[in-house]
Write a protein that holds these residues in place. Structure first.
Motif, PDB file in Angstrom:
ATOM      1  N   THR A   1      48.525 146.969 -10.472  1.00  0.00           N
ATOM      2  CA  THR A   1      48.237 145.728 -10.847  1.00  0.00           C
ATOM      3  C   THR A   1      47.760 144.778  -9.663  1.00  0.00           C
ATOM      4  O   THR A   1      47.116 143.766 -10.159  1.00  0.00           O
ATOM      5  N   SER A   2      48.103 144.974  -8.637  1.00  0.00           N
ATOM      6  CA  SER A   2      47.555 144.219  -7.727  1.00  0.00           C
ATOM      7  C   SER A   2      47.187 144.954  -6.154  1.00  0.00           C
ATOM      8  O   SER A   2      47.417 146.136  -6.245  1.00  0.00           O
ATOM      9  N   LYS A   3      46.392 144.192  -5.339  1.00  0.00           N
ATOM     10  CA  LYS A   3      46.049 145.014  -3.899  1.00  0.00           C
ATOM     11  C   LYS A   3      47.272 145.235  -3.254  1.00  0.00           C
ATOM     12  O   LYS A   3      47.350 146.465  -2.826  1.00  0.00           O
ATOM     13  N   ALA A   4      48.194 144.549  -3.188  1.00  0.00           N
ATOM     14  CA  ALA A   4      49.612 144.606  -2.507  1.00  0.00           C
ATOM     15  C   ALA A   4      50.172 145.992  -2.809  1.00  0.00           C
ATOM     16  O   ALA A   4      50.780 146.816  -2.390  1.00  0.00           O
TER      17      ALA A   4
ATOM     18  N   MET B   1      46.698 159.516   5.599  1.00  0.00           N
ATOM     19  CA  MET B   1      46.074 158.251   6.230  1.00  0.00           C
ATOM     20  C   MET B   1      45.387 157.390   4.866  1.00  0.00           C
ATOM     21  O   MET B   1      45.138 157.949   3.826  1.00  0.00           O
ATOM     22  N   CYS B   2      45.616 155.939   4.817  1.00  0.00           N
ATOM     23  CA  CYS B   2      45.087 155.209   3.739  1.00  0.00           C
ATOM     24  C   CYS B   2      43.880 154.382   4.547  1.00  0.00           C
ATOM     25  O   CYS B   2      44.048 153.765   5.332  1.00  0.00           O
ATOM     26  N   GLU B   3      42.560 154.339   3.688  1.00  0.00           N
ATOM     27  CA  GLU B   3      41.475 153.569   4.104  1.00  0.00           C
ATOM     28  C   GLU B   3      41.360 152.543   3.113  1.00  0.00           C
ATOM     29  O   GLU B   3      41.223 152.880   1.906  1.00  0.00           O
ATOM     30  N   TYR B   4      41.288 151.445   3.478  1.00  0.00           N
ATOM     31  CA  TYR B   4      40.648 150.104   2.376  1.00  0.00           C
ATOM     32  C   TYR B   4      39.380 150.184   2.037  1.00  0.00           C
ATOM     33  O   TYR B   4      38.712 150.142   2.985  1.00  0.00           O
ATOM     34  N   GLU B   5      39.018 150.244   0.811  1.00  0.00           N
ATOM     35  CA  GLU B   5      37.323 149.997   0.541  1.00  0.00           C
ATOM     36  C   GLU B   5      37.415 148.844  -0.474  1.00  0.00           C
ATOM     37  O   GLU B   5      37.574 148.945  -1.558  1.00  0.00           O
ATOM     38  N   PRO B   6      37.221 147.754   0.131  1.00  0.00           N
ATOM     39  CA  PRO B   6      37.267 146.285  -0.503  1.00  0.00           C
ATOM     40  C   PRO B   6      36.046 146.350  -1.754  1.00  0.00           C
ATOM     41  O   PRO B   6      36.307 145.718  -2.762  1.00  0.00           O
ATOM     42  N   LYS B   7      34.960 146.885  -1.560  1.00  0.00           N
ATOM     43  CA  LYS B   7      33.908 146.827  -2.644  1.00  0.00           C
ATOM     44  C   LYS B   7      34.369 147.396  -3.727  1.00  0.00           C
ATOM     45  O   LYS B   7      34.203 146.988  -4.744  1.00  0.00           O
ATOM     46  N   GLU B   8      34.951 148.559  -3.517  1.00  0.00           N
ATOM     47  CA  GLU B   8      35.517 149.440  -4.664  1.00  0.00           C
ATOM     48  C   GLU B   8      36.891 149.065  -5.453  1.00  0.00           C
ATOM     49  O   GLU B   8      37.380 149.427  -6.336  1.00  0.00           O
ATOM     50  N   LYS B   9      37.541 147.953  -4.623  1.00  0.00           N
ATOM     51  CA  LYS B   9      38.876 147.630  -5.002  1.00  0.00           C
ATOM     52  C   LYS B   9      39.925 148.888  -5.081  1.00  0.00           C
ATOM     53  O   LYS B   9      40.519 148.762  -5.883  1.00  0.00           O
ATOM     54  N   LEU B  10      39.856 149.576  -4.033  1.00  0.00           N
ATOM     55  CA  LEU B  10      40.650 150.735  -3.911  1.00  0.00           C
ATOM     56  C   LEU B  10      41.267 150.899  -2.399  1.00  0.00           C
ATOM     57  O   LEU B  10      40.445 150.686  -1.389  1.00  0.00           O
ATOM     58  N   PHE B  11      42.365 151.759  -2.517  1.00  0.00           N
ATOM     59  CA  PHE B  11      42.866 152.408  -1.135  1.00  0.00           C
ATOM     60  C   PHE B  11      42.401 153.673  -1.213  1.00  0.00           C
ATOM     61  O   PHE B  11      42.728 154.433  -2.213  1.00  0.00           O
ATOM     62  N   VAL B  12      41.790 154.406  -0.319  1.00  0.00           N
ATOM     63  CA  VAL B  12      41.534 155.884  -0.352  1.00  0.00           C
ATOM     64  C   VAL B  12      42.672 156.733   0.484  1.00  0.00           C
ATOM     65  O   VAL B  12      42.771 156.398   1.608  1.00  0.00           O
TER      66      VAL B  12
ATOM     67  N   MET C   1      42.007 175.439  13.955  1.00  0.00           N
ATOM     68  CA  MET C   1      43.314 175.164  13.228  1.00  0.00           C
ATOM     69  C   MET C   1      43.681 173.425  13.498  1.00  0.00           C
ATOM     70  O   MET C   1      44.852 173.404  13.087  1.00  0.00           O
ATOM     71  N   ARG C   2      42.844 172.706  13.669  1.00  0.00           N
ATOM     72  CA  ARG C   2      43.125 171.292  13.587  1.00  0.00           C
ATOM     73  C   ARG C   2      42.960 170.792  12.091  1.00  0.00           C
ATOM     74  O   ARG C   2      43.480 169.901  11.914  1.00  0.00           O
ATOM     75  N   GLY C   3      42.142 171.313  11.255  1.00  0.00           N
ATOM     76  CA  GLY C   3      41.913 170.934  10.011  1.00  0.00           C
ATOM     77  C   GLY C   3      41.032 169.585  10.034  1.00  0.00           C
ATOM     78  O   GLY C   3      40.764 169.128  11.342  1.00  0.00           O
ATOM     79  N   ARG C   4      41.125 168.972   9.015  1.00  0.00           N
ATOM     80  CA  ARG C   4      40.115 167.651   8.858  1.00  0.00           C
ATOM     81  C   ARG C   4      40.750 166.721   7.865  1.00  0.00           C
ATOM     82  O   ARG C   4      41.310 167.289   6.886  1.00  0.00           O
ATOM     83  N   MET C   5      40.620 165.609   7.771  1.00  0.00           N
ATOM     84  CA  MET C   5      40.907 164.668   6.882  1.00  0.00           C
ATOM     85  C   MET C   5      40.026 164.567   5.514  1.00  0.00           C
ATOM     86  O   MET C   5      38.893 164.753   5.909  1.00  0.00           O
ATOM     87  N   VAL C   6      40.376 164.726   4.412  1.00  0.00           N
ATOM     88  CA  VAL C   6      39.619 164.865   3.236  1.00  0.00           C
ATOM     89  C   VAL C   6      40.228 163.926   2.130  1.00  0.00           C
ATOM     90  O   VAL C   6      41.488 163.752   2.021  1.00  0.00           O
ATOM     91  N   LYS C   7      39.145 163.438   1.321  1.00  0.00           N
ATOM     92  CA  LYS C   7      39.727 162.472   0.526  1.00  0.00           C
ATOM     93  C   LYS C   7      40.364 163.197  -0.622  1.00  0.00           C
ATOM     94  O   LYS C   7      39.958 164.185  -1.156  1.00  0.00           O
ATOM     95  N   VAL C   8      41.837 162.663  -1.008  1.00  0.00           N
ATOM     96  CA  VAL C   8      42.510 163.516  -2.164  1.00  0.00           C
ATOM     97  C   VAL C   8      43.254 162.451  -2.946  1.00  0.00           C
ATOM     98  O   VAL C   8      43.590 163.137  -4.240  1.00  0.00           O
ATOM     99  N   LYS C   9      43.254 161.216  -2.703  1.00  0.00           N
ATOM    100  CA  LYS C   9      43.869 160.352  -3.716  1.00  0.00           C
ATOM    101  C   LYS C   9      43.183 158.918  -3.736  1.00  0.00           C
ATOM    102  O   LYS C   9      42.876 158.480  -2.504  1.00  0.00           O
ATOM    103  N   TYR C  10      43.323 158.379  -4.856  1.00  0.00           N
ATOM    104  CA  TYR C  10      42.646 156.844  -4.888  1.00  0.00           C
ATOM    105  C   TYR C  10      43.816 156.074  -5.815  1.00  0.00           C
ATOM    106  O   TYR C  10      44.496 156.352  -6.661  1.00  0.00           O
ATOM    107  N   PHE C  11      44.098 154.794  -4.888  1.00  0.00           N
ATOM    108  CA  PHE C  11      44.791 153.729  -5.420  1.00  0.00           C
ATOM    109  C   PHE C  11      44.272 152.577  -5.621  1.00  0.00           C
ATOM    110  O   PHE C  11      43.772 151.766  -4.882  1.00  0.00           O
ATOM    111  N   ARG C  12      43.744 152.509  -6.864  1.00  0.00           N
ATOM    112  CA  ARG C  12      42.739 151.501  -7.339  1.00  0.00           C
ATOM    113  C   ARG C  12      43.834 150.236  -7.928  1.00  0.00           C
ATOM    114  O   ARG C  12      44.810 150.269  -8.276  1.00  0.00           O
ATOM    115  N   TYR C  13      42.939 149.072  -7.681  1.00  0.00           N
ATOM    116  CA  TYR C  13      43.744 147.904  -8.230  1.00  0.00           C
ATOM    117  C   TYR C  13      42.853 146.890  -9.255  1.00  0.00           C
ATOM    118  O   TYR C  13      41.769 147.067  -9.160  1.00  0.00           O
TER     119      TYR C  13
END
Length: 157
Positions: free
Chosen positions: A31-34, A116-127, A145-157
């Protein structure tokens, strides 16, 4: 006939509501960005963390040493007592430098998170990004053996 047609969707929505289905949680819509930020941070905090030792670059270590152990300065009065005190401070500082130079492979502790979470203001979400190697507990500080960060979840508002 139209009244009968409206009963079916109404009953479907009523059953979904009574079943405890939470649209916000399952669709990642908040319901909100917060609220989206808090949920993403909670998800991040529930991930794994790896703490490991790594070698410090000698230039980095020398810079830190120089900041923590300033070279003594001479008093300009020139009295014998002042000169002896300066010589004593200089001797102790030289001992510190010598001990620093003898040290083999200084290390420091590093902490890395699996999420980790990354803010994408144009899409109104945290990835939400995740490193599966860390999350699965198989991460190592080695090539491949270090792996890499991959998008797995979206938190839209």
């Amino acid at each position: 006939m139209a009244m009968r047609f409206l009963k079916i969707p109404t009953l479907a929505f009523l059953m979904v509501g009574l079943s405890g289905f939470d649209f916000d949680k399952d669709t990642g819509l908040f319901t909100s960005k917060a609220e989206a930020f808090e949920e993403c941070e909670d998800w991040k905090d529930s991930g794994n963390v790896v703490v490991y030792a790594t070698n410090i670059n000698i230039a980095e270590e020398a810079s830190r040493f120089g900041l923590e152990n300033l070279a003594p300065t001479s008093n300009s009065s020139g009295s014998t007592i002042d000169q002896l005190k300066y010589a004593d401070r200089l001797y102790k500082w030289n001992q510190l430098v010598e001990n620093f130079l003898v040290k083999q492979h200084p290390t420091k502790a590093m902490k890395i998170y699996s999420r980790m979470c990354e803010y994408e203001p144009k899409e109104k979400l945290f990835v939400g990004y995740e490193n599966k190697k860390i999350q699965d507990g198989v991460w190592k500080d080695e090539d491949g053996m270090r792996g890499r960060m991959v998008k797995v979840k979206y938190f839209r508002y």
